[in-house]
Design a protein around this motif. Structure first.
Motif, PDB file in Angstrom:
ATOM      1  N   PRO A   1      -1.156  -5.077   5.317  1.00  0.00           N
ATOM      2  CA  PRO A   1      -0.644  -3.726   5.568  1.00  0.00           C
ATOM      3  C   PRO A   1      -0.840  -2.827   4.351  1.00  0.00           C
ATOM      4  O   PRO A   1      -1.023  -3.309   3.219  1.00  0.00           O
ATOM      5  CB  PRO A   1       0.848  -3.976   5.797  1.00  0.00           C
ATOM      6  CG  PRO A   1       1.157  -5.133   4.888  1.00  0.00           C
ATOM      7  CD  PRO A   1      -0.085  -5.992   4.877  1.00  0.00           C
ATOM      8  N   TRP A   2      -0.818  -1.528   4.586  1.00  0.00           N
ATOM      9  CA  TRP A   2      -0.730  -0.578   3.482  1.00  0.00           C
ATOM     10  C   TRP A   2       0.754  -0.450   3.122  1.00  0.00           C
ATOM     11  O   TRP A   2       1.593  -0.210   3.994  1.00  0.00           O
ATOM     12  CB  TRP A   2      -1.274   0.790   3.890  1.00  0.00           C
ATOM     13  CG  TRP A   2      -2.762   0.893   3.985  1.00  0.00           C
ATOM     14  CD1 TRP A   2      -3.521   0.931   5.122  1.00  0.00           C
ATOM     15  CD2 TRP A   2      -3.687   0.991   2.889  1.00  0.00           C
ATOM     16  NE1 TRP A   2      -4.852   1.035   4.812  1.00  0.00           N
ATOM     17  CE2 TRP A   2      -4.986   1.081   3.443  1.00  0.00           C
ATOM     18  CE3 TRP A   2      -3.540   1.009   1.502  1.00  0.00           C
ATOM     19  CZ2 TRP A   2      -6.126   1.188   2.657  1.00  0.00           C
ATOM     20  CZ3 TRP A   2      -4.687   1.118   0.708  1.00  0.00           C
ATOM     21  CH2 TRP A   2      -5.964   1.207   1.281  1.00  0.00           C
ATOM     22  N   VAL A   3       1.057  -0.620   1.844  1.00  0.00           N
ATOM     23  CA  VAL A   3       2.443  -0.599   1.389  1.00  0.00           C
ATOM     24  C   VAL A   3       2.615   0.454   0.297  1.00  0.00           C
ATOM     25  O   VAL A   3       1.920   0.412  -0.734  1.00  0.00           O
ATOM     26  CB  VAL A   3       2.875  -1.981   0.846  1.00  0.00           C
ATOM     27  CG1 VAL A   3       4.347  -1.951   0.426  1.00  0.00           C
ATOM     28  CG2 VAL A   3       2.645  -3.060   1.900  1.00  0.00           C
ATOM     29  N   MET A   4       3.532   1.371   0.517  1.00  0.00           N
ATOM     30  CA  MET A   4       3.871   2.406  -0.458  1.00  0.00           C
ATOM     31  C   MET A   4       5.208   2.056  -1.122  1.00  0.00           C
ATOM     32  O   MET A   4       6.022   1.330  -0.555  1.00  0.00           O
ATOM     33  CB  MET A   4       3.966   3.763   0.235  1.00  0.00           C
ATOM     34  CG  MET A   4       2.669   4.257   0.833  1.00  0.00           C
ATOM     35  SD  MET A   4       1.474   4.761  -0.407  1.00  0.00           S
ATOM     36  CE  MET A   4       2.179   6.337  -0.926  1.00  0.00           C
TER      37      MET A   4
ATOM     38  N   PHE B   1      -6.406  10.158  -0.346  1.00  0.00           N
ATOM     39  CA  PHE B   1      -5.552  10.301  -1.537  1.00  0.00           C
ATOM     40  C   PHE B   1      -4.327   9.402  -1.433  1.00  0.00           C
ATOM     41  O   PHE B   1      -3.917   8.761  -2.408  1.00  0.00           O
ATOM     42  CB  PHE B   1      -5.118  11.762  -1.702  1.00  0.00           C
ATOM     43  CG  PHE B   1      -4.108  11.972  -2.796  1.00  0.00           C
ATOM     44  CD1 PHE B   1      -4.473  11.837  -4.135  1.00  0.00           C
ATOM     45  CD2 PHE B   1      -2.788  12.286  -2.492  1.00  0.00           C
ATOM     46  CE1 PHE B   1      -3.544  12.017  -5.147  1.00  0.00           C
ATOM     47  CE2 PHE B   1      -1.854  12.470  -3.497  1.00  0.00           C
ATOM     48  CZ  PHE B   1      -2.230  12.337  -4.827  1.00  0.00           C
ATOM     49  N   VAL B   2      -3.762   9.315  -0.219  1.00  0.00           N
ATOM     50  CA  VAL B   2      -2.600   8.461  -0.010  1.00  0.00           C
ATOM     51  C   VAL B   2      -2.992   6.997  -0.197  1.00  0.00           C
ATOM     52  O   VAL B   2      -2.219   6.197  -0.742  1.00  0.00           O
ATOM     53  CB  VAL B   2      -2.003   8.694   1.396  1.00  0.00           C
ATOM     54  CG1 VAL B   2      -0.727   7.892   1.579  1.00  0.00           C
ATOM     55  CG2 VAL B   2      -1.723  10.171   1.626  1.00  0.00           C
ATOM     56  N   GLU B   3      -4.207   6.638   0.216  1.00  0.00           N
ATOM     57  CA  GLU B   3      -4.675   5.272   0.011  1.00  0.00           C
ATOM     58  C   GLU B   3      -4.759   4.932  -1.477  1.00  0.00           C
ATOM     59  O   GLU B   3      -4.439   3.814  -1.892  1.00  0.00           O
ATOM     60  CB  GLU B   3      -6.042   5.080   0.679  1.00  0.00           C
ATOM     61  CG  GLU B   3      -5.981   5.060   2.193  1.00  0.00           C
ATOM     62  CD  GLU B   3      -7.358   4.882   2.826  1.00  0.00           C
ATOM     63  OE1 GLU B   3      -8.344   4.702   2.066  1.00  0.00           O
ATOM     64  OE2 GLU B   3      -7.452   4.931   4.063  1.00  0.00           O
ATOM     65  N   GLN B   4      -5.185   5.895  -2.283  1.00  0.00           N
ATOM     66  CA  GLN B   4      -5.256   5.665  -3.725  1.00  0.00           C
ATOM     67  C   GLN B   4      -3.872   5.381  -4.305  1.00  0.00           C
ATOM     68  O   GLN B   4      -3.709   4.501  -5.160  1.00  0.00           O
ATOM     69  CB  GLN B   4      -5.880   6.881  -4.419  1.00  0.00           C
ATOM     70  CG  GLN B   4      -7.360   7.070  -4.141  1.00  0.00           C
ATOM     71  CD  GLN B   4      -8.185   5.868  -4.597  1.00  0.00           C
ATOM     72  OE1 GLN B   4      -7.943   5.287  -5.651  1.00  0.00           O
ATOM     73  NE2 GLN B   4      -9.168   5.483  -3.786  1.00  0.00           N
ATOM     74  N   LEU B   5      -2.859   6.101  -3.807  1.00  0.00           N
ATOM     75  CA  LEU B   5      -1.491   5.854  -4.267  1.00  0.00           C
ATOM     76  C   LEU B   5      -1.043   4.454  -3.891  1.00  0.00           C
ATOM     77  O   LEU B   5      -0.382   3.755  -4.677  1.00  0.00           O
ATOM     78  CB  LEU B   5      -0.543   6.898  -3.668  1.00  0.00           C
ATOM     79  CG  LEU B   5      -0.754   8.358  -4.081  1.00  0.00           C
ATOM     80  CD1 LEU B   5       0.233   9.253  -3.347  1.00  0.00           C
ATOM     81  CD2 LEU B   5      -0.605   8.514  -5.591  1.00  0.00           C
ATOM     82  N   ALA B   6      -1.399   4.019  -2.688  1.00  0.00           N
ATOM     83  CA  ALA B   6      -1.025   2.680  -2.240  1.00  0.00           C
ATOM     84  C   ALA B   6      -1.742   1.612  -3.056  1.00  0.00           C
ATOM     85  O   ALA B   6      -1.149   0.571  -3.398  1.00  0.00           O
ATOM     86  CB  ALA B   6      -1.346   2.521  -0.757  1.00  0.00           C
ATOM     87  N   ARG B   7      -3.005   1.842  -3.397  1.00  0.00           N
ATOM     88  CA  ARG B   7      -3.741   0.879  -4.215  1.00  0.00           C
ATOM     89  C   ARG B   7      -3.124   0.755  -5.600  1.00  0.00           C
ATOM     90  O   ARG B   7      -3.044  -0.345  -6.169  1.00  0.00           O
ATOM     91  CB  ARG B   7      -5.209   1.298  -4.322  1.00  0.00           C
ATOM     92  CG  ARG B   7      -6.033   1.041  -3.060  1.00  0.00           C
ATOM     93  CD  ARG B   7      -7.524   1.151  -3.349  1.00  0.00           C
ATOM     94  NE  ARG B   7      -8.316   0.831  -2.168  1.00  0.00           N
ATOM     95  CZ  ARG B   7      -8.774   1.709  -1.298  1.00  0.00           C
ATOM     96  NH1 ARG B   7      -8.506   3.003  -1.487  1.00  0.00           N
ATOM     97  NH2 ARG B   7      -9.479   1.334  -0.254  1.00  0.00           N
ATOM     98  N   ARG B   8      -2.703   1.881  -6.162  1.00  0.00           N
ATOM     99  CA  ARG B   8      -2.060   1.837  -7.484  1.00  0.00           C
ATOM    100  C   ARG B   8      -0.737   1.082  -7.408  1.00  0.00           C
ATOM    101  O   ARG B   8      -0.377   0.355  -8.337  1.00  0.00           O
ATOM    102  CB  ARG B   8      -1.823   3.263  -7.991  1.00  0.00           C
ATOM    103  CG  ARG B   8      -3.097   3.993  -8.385  1.00  0.00           C
ATOM    104  CD  ARG B   8      -2.804   5.431  -8.747  1.00  0.00           C
ATOM    105  NE  ARG B   8      -4.021   6.216  -8.827  1.00  0.00           N
ATOM    106  CZ  ARG B   8      -4.050   7.544  -8.895  1.00  0.00           C
ATOM    107  NH1 ARG B   8      -2.912   8.230  -8.881  1.00  0.00           N
ATOM    108  NH2 ARG B   8      -5.195   8.187  -8.973  1.00  0.00           N
ATOM    109  N   ASN B   9      -0.021   1.249  -6.301  1.00  0.00           N
ATOM    110  CA  ASN B   9       1.227   0.515  -6.116  1.00  0.00           C
ATOM    111  C   ASN B   9       0.967  -0.987  -6.121  1.00  0.00           C
ATOM    112  O   ASN B   9       1.722  -1.761  -6.729  1.00  0.00           O
ATOM    113  CB  ASN B   9       1.877   0.935  -4.794  1.00  0.00           C
ATOM    114  CG  ASN B   9       3.182   0.214  -4.521  1.00  0.00           C
ATOM    115  OD1 ASN B   9       4.035   0.095  -5.391  1.00  0.00           O
ATOM    116  ND2 ASN B   9       3.339  -0.272  -3.293  1.00  0.00           N
TER     117      ASN B   9
END
Length: 534
Positions: free
Chosen positions: A208-211, A260-268
Motif C-alpha cells: 500500500p501507499w502509506v502517508m 508529488f504526493v507519491e514523493q511524500l509517501a516515498r520519503r515517509n
C-alpha cells in the motif's frame, strides 16, 4: 414467511445500528416518525466500531469530521480517535436521541420478502417476525469479514481469526504469527503486536501507499473552547471538510498530478526503511490513490524490526503448521491473523432480500451492484440502503455520504405521505440504468479506474461499484429530494375501485412531481450529467 395475525407492524424497519442505522433512527425521530424499529443482530450498537476491537484499531479520518453534523462532540481526545472512543460516541448518540426503545438487539434478519398484495415487507428475524411498510438497510459494507479459501487452512493446528473477530482470549506474546494482508487494519495491527510476538511474518500481495499519520492529543483548552463556543467545532469540521473537497479533483479528473504526493509517501518510507531490498518490496507500482491511501507513522518502523519478515506474495497454502507464500516462501507459525477485508461488492444482506418478482437482490445484482442514487433498486419497492453502491469515498468521511442518504430517505417517506394511502415507490429500471451509466462514465477517468491497481473497490467483473466519483457536495445535491419521475407508484390491488385508485394515484403523482420540479427550479439544482460536463 407465513404471516400471522399477531405479527407486529411498523412504518419503518431499519437494519443495523452502526453510523448508518443510528443516523437513520435519529432522522426518523427528527421527522416526527416514531413508528420504527432498529434490528440489530448483535447485543449492542456500534456496527463496525463494535465488531473491530483489534490492537491499534482507530479511524483514519479526523474525529471532528467522522461524526454526525447534528451531534458534534467537543470532547474528542485525539485528532484521530480510537475504536473505543468512536463506539462510546455511538452509544452516546443512542442515549441522547432516545433511540434505545426502538432498538431490538439479538435480532438478526434472516429474510425480507416483499408482499405485492399488501404492499409491505414481511421480515423474519432471529427474535421473531414483523412487517414494515419501508425497509432501510444499514448493514454497511464493512460488516461481513472475508477470509480467502486457502488449501490446508482447516488442518492448521494453531489459532486462526480475522481482524474483525479478534480473539482477545488468545495471547500472542511470544508466538510466531502470520499476518495476511496489508490493508487499513493490518497496518494498525502490525505495529501494535510486533513488539510482543516472537516472530511476525507479513504476507503482502500488493504494497500500500502509506502517508504519515499526523495524530496528536486534543488539548484540554481546545475541548473547553469547543464546549463553550460550539461554533468553533463547526468551523473545525468545515475546514477539514473543505480541504478534502478540494483534493477530490486530483482523484477524479487529474490523477497524473498525484506524483508529488507519491514523493511524500516515498520519503515517509525511506526515513524508516534503510534496507534497499525491503524498500523495493514495499514500494507500490501503481498510482497513489488507486487503493485507499493509508495513514501510519509506526507501520514502516515496525517492519524494519529484526523479528519481522515481509513476504512479497499472498498466502496460498497451509501445510500443518507451515504457511506457504505464492513465491514458495515457507514459515512455521503458531497463529494466522487475516486482515483480508470484507464482502463489499457482494453485500451479504442481498441474499436475504426477496423482491416483487421472487428474486433475491443478490440475483438481481449478479452482474454488479446497481442502485438509483446509491439507495434504491428496481423490483424492490420501499426498500433502500444506506452506504449503497457507489457511495463510498476514497479521501473523506463516510458520515457526509450517510447524511446525504438520510436526506433522501426522509424525502422518500414524505413522498409516500403525499401520495397517501397504502402506497409504494419502486425505482424504474431505466432510471437505475441511467444513473449508473453516468456514474460509470465519470468513473472512467478517475485514479480508482486508471491507477493500475486491483482494489477492493472493484467487483468480480472489474467494475467499480464502491466509490462515488465526485465531491460530497455533488452527492448531497443529487440526493436532496426524490424525483417521482424516477419511480413507479404502486398501490395495493382491490376488488373494487381500481380505476378510481389508479386515477387518484396518477393525480397525486402528477401533483408531487410538479412540486418536485418547482422546488428543483427554485433551488437551481442541476442533473448529474450537467455537473459532470461542468
Amino acid at each position: 414467511m407465513a404471516e400471522r395475525e399477531d405479527v407486529p407492524h411498523v412504518r419503518v424497519a431499519v437494519v443495523g445500528s452502526g453510523f448508518g442505522g443510528l443516523g437513520a433512527a435519529v432522522r426518523l425521530r427528527r421527522e416526527g416518525l416514531t413508528d420504527f424499529v432498529v434490528l440489530e443482530r448483535a447485543d449492542g450498537v456500534g456496527g463496525t466500531w463494535r465488531d473491530n476491537t483489534y490492537p491499534g484499531c482507530a479511524c483514519d479520518v479526523p474525529s471532528h469530521l467522522y461524526s454526525f453534523s447534528f451531534a458534534p462532540n467537543p470532547d474528542w481526545p485525539r485528532t484521530f480517535s480510537g475504536q473505543e472512543h468512536i463506539r462510546a460516541y455511538l452509544e452516546h448518540v443512542a442515549d441522547v436521541f432516545r433511540l434505545r426503545p426502538h432498538i431490538r438487539t439479538n435480532s438478526e434478519v434472516k429474510r425480507m420478502t416483499w408482499d405485492t398484495g399488501k404492499l409491505h415487507w414481511a421480515i423474519e428475524t432471529s427474535s421473531g417476525a414483523l412487517t414494515a411498510d419501508v425497509v432501510v438497510s444499514a448493514t454497511g459494507p464493512l460488516s461481513e469479514p472475508r477470509i480467502p479459501e486457502i488449501p490446508g487452512l482447516d488442518g492448521f493446528p494453531g489459532k486462526v481469526f480475522h481482524s474483525a473477530r479478534w480473539d482477545h482470549d488468545y495471547d500472542l506474546r511470544g508466538k510466531r504469527v502470520a499476518m495476511v494482508g496489508t490493508g487499513a487494519s493490518a497496518i494498525q495491527i502490525v505495529p501494535a503486536i510486533q513488539r510482543d510476538v516472537a516472530k511476525l511474518v507479513l504476507f503482502q500481495r500488493t504494497p500500500p501507499w502509506v502517508m504519515p499519520r499526523v495524530d496528536r492529543a486534543i488539548s484540554g483548552l481546545e475541548r473547553r473552547l469547543h464546549r463553550a463556543l460550539p461554533f468553533t467545532t463547526q468551523l473545525r469540521r468545515g475546514l477539514l471538510w473543505g480541504i478534502r473537497e478540494l483534493q477530490v479533483q486530483a482523484f477524479t479528473k487529474h490523477p497524473n498530478e498525484l506524483g508529488f504526493v507519491e514523493q511524500l509517501a516515498r520519503r515517509n518510507m525511506a526515513r524508516a526503511i534503510k534496507d534497499p531490498a525491503l524498500r523495493a518490496k514495499l514500494t507500490p507500482d501503481y498510482r497513489i490513490g488507486c487503493k485507499r491511501i493509508l495513514l501510519s507513522s509506526e507501520y514502516y518502523p515496525a517492519l524494519a524490526r529484526p523479528n519481522v519478515d515481509v513476504v512479497a506474495g499472498g498466502l496460498v497454502e497451509v501445510r500443518g503448521s507451515t504457511v506457504v507464500a505464492a513465491d514458495g516462501t515457507e514459515a512455521e507459525v503458531d497463529a494466522i491473523v487475516f486482515g483480508t477485508g470484507f464482502h463489499v461488492t457482494d453485500m451479504p444482506i442481498a441474499d436475504r432480500v426477496v423482491g416483487a418478482d421472487g428474486r433475491t437482490l443478490a440475483e438481481t445484482w449478479r452482474g454488479g451492484m446497481k442502485a438509483l442514487r446509491g439507495a434504491t433498486a428496481s423490483g424492490f419497492p420501499n426498500w433502500m440502503t444506506i452506504i449503497g453502491p457507489n457511495t463510498g469515498l476514497g479521501n473523506s468521511s463516510m458520515i457526509l455520504m450517510i447524511e446525504s442518504q438520510l436526506n433522501y430517505m426522509a424525502d422518500f417517506l414524505r413522498q409516500l405521505d403525499v401520495l397517501g394511502g397504502r402506497v409504494a415507490l419502486d425505482a424504474r429500471q431505466g432510471a437505475v440504468d441511467d444513473w449508473n451509466h453516468e456514474v460509470q462514465e465519470r468513473m472512467r477517468h478517475t485514479v480508482w479506474n486508471t491507477g493500475g491497481c486491483t482494489s477492493w473497490y472493484l467487483d468480480a467483473n472489474g467494475r467499480n461499484t464502491t466509490i462515488w466519483p465526485g465531491t460530497t457536495t455533488e452527492f448531497r445535491n443529487a440526493t436532496r429530494r426524490v424525483d417521482l419521475g424516477e419511480y413507479q407508484v404502486l398501490r395495493a390491488p382491490t376488488a373494487r375501485g381500481t380505476e378510481a385508485a389508479e386515477a387518484q394515484t396518477q393525480a397525486a403523482e402528477n401533483t408531487a412531481a410538479a412540486e418536485n420540479t418547482a422546488a428543483a427550479s427554485v433551488a437551481g439544482e442541476n442533473t448529474l450529467t450537467a455537473r459532470a460536463r461542468a
